[in-house]
Design a protein around this motif. Sequence first.
Motif, mmCIF file in Angstrom:
data_model
loop_
_atom_site.group_PDB
_atom_site.id
_atom_site.type_symbol
_atom_site.label_atom_id
_atom_site.label_comp_id
_atom_site.label_asym_id
_atom_site.label_seq_id
_atom_site.Cartn_x
_atom_site.Cartn_y
_atom_site.Cartn_z
ATOM 1 N N UNK A 7 0.914 -1.125 0.026
ATOM 2 C CA UNK A 7 -0.189 -0.159 -0.097
ATOM 3 C C UNK A 7 0.812 1.259 0.056
ATOM 4 N N UNK A 8 1.792 1.252 0.725
ATOM 5 C CA UNK A 8 2.823 2.334 0.729
ATOM 6 C C UNK A 8 3.660 2.634 -0.499
ATOM 7 N N UNK A 9 3.979 1.331 -1.288
ATOM 8 C CA UNK A 9 4.562 1.581 -2.548
ATOM 9 C C UNK A 9 3.545 2.050 -3.466
ATOM 10 N N UNK A 10 2.392 1.623 -3.780
ATOM 11 C CA UNK A 10 1.499 1.989 -4.754
ATOM 12 C C UNK A 10 1.017 3.506 -4.298
ATOM 13 N N UNK A 11 1.010 3.741 -3.073
ATOM 14 C CA UNK A 11 0.422 5.429 -2.874
ATOM 15 C C UNK A 11 1.600 6.303 -3.211
ATOM 16 N N UNK A 17 3.267 9.767 -9.834
ATOM 17 C CA UNK A 17 2.710 10.032 -11.382
ATOM 18 C C UNK A 17 1.541 11.130 -11.210
ATOM 19 N N UNK A 18 1.031 11.363 -10.382
ATOM 20 C CA UNK A 18 0.215 12.694 -10.345
ATOM 21 C C UNK A 18 0.995 13.850 -10.314
ATOM 22 N N UNK A 19 1.929 13.897 -9.559
ATOM 23 C CA UNK A 19 2.922 15.255 -9.457
ATOM 24 C C UNK A 19 3.394 15.535 -10.867
ATOM 25 N N UNK A 20 3.979 14.412 -11.302
ATOM 26 C CA UNK A 20 4.517 14.481 -12.719
ATOM 27 C C UNK A 20 3.521 15.057 -13.726
ATOM 28 N N UNK A 21 2.362 14.236 -13.816
ATOM 29 C CA UNK A 21 1.262 14.917 -14.765
ATOM 30 C C UNK A 21 0.841 16.351 -14.476
ATOM 31 N N UNK A 22 0.787 16.652 -13.143
ATOM 32 C CA UNK A 22 0.644 18.180 -12.939
ATOM 33 C C UNK A 22 1.649 19.044 -13.296
#
Length: 109
Positions: A7-11, A17-22
């Motif tokens: 769970x820690x790895x996936x989060x 990924x979200x930070x890179x997209x933003x």
Amino acid sequence: MFPALLTDILSGALIATCSTALLAAATAAPRRLRDRRTARRQVPAPAAPSEGARMLRRYTLLRTSGPGQYDTTRPGGTVITHHIDGRTQRFELTDVPLGDGTYAAEPID
């Protein structure tokens, strides 16, 4: 222990990924806006045919008794000489389209 680690790895991966997209969107947005403003300011050139891009036109020779069509790439306003039944006759090419898709060539003589 294993599910908590997964769970820690996936989060962490999801946050990265979200930070890179933003970050990518934030960098591209000003550039896209600038390109749109520049495109709006540019005035398109008139769509007049250039001398190098002439098109073949078929002209109908008006008020003739012989063969009544003439093909050329010359622009409207040009005077041509055409031989009809052994006679030489001059015509001025026009930009006036006729109903059959040809252009009018007015007799001068």
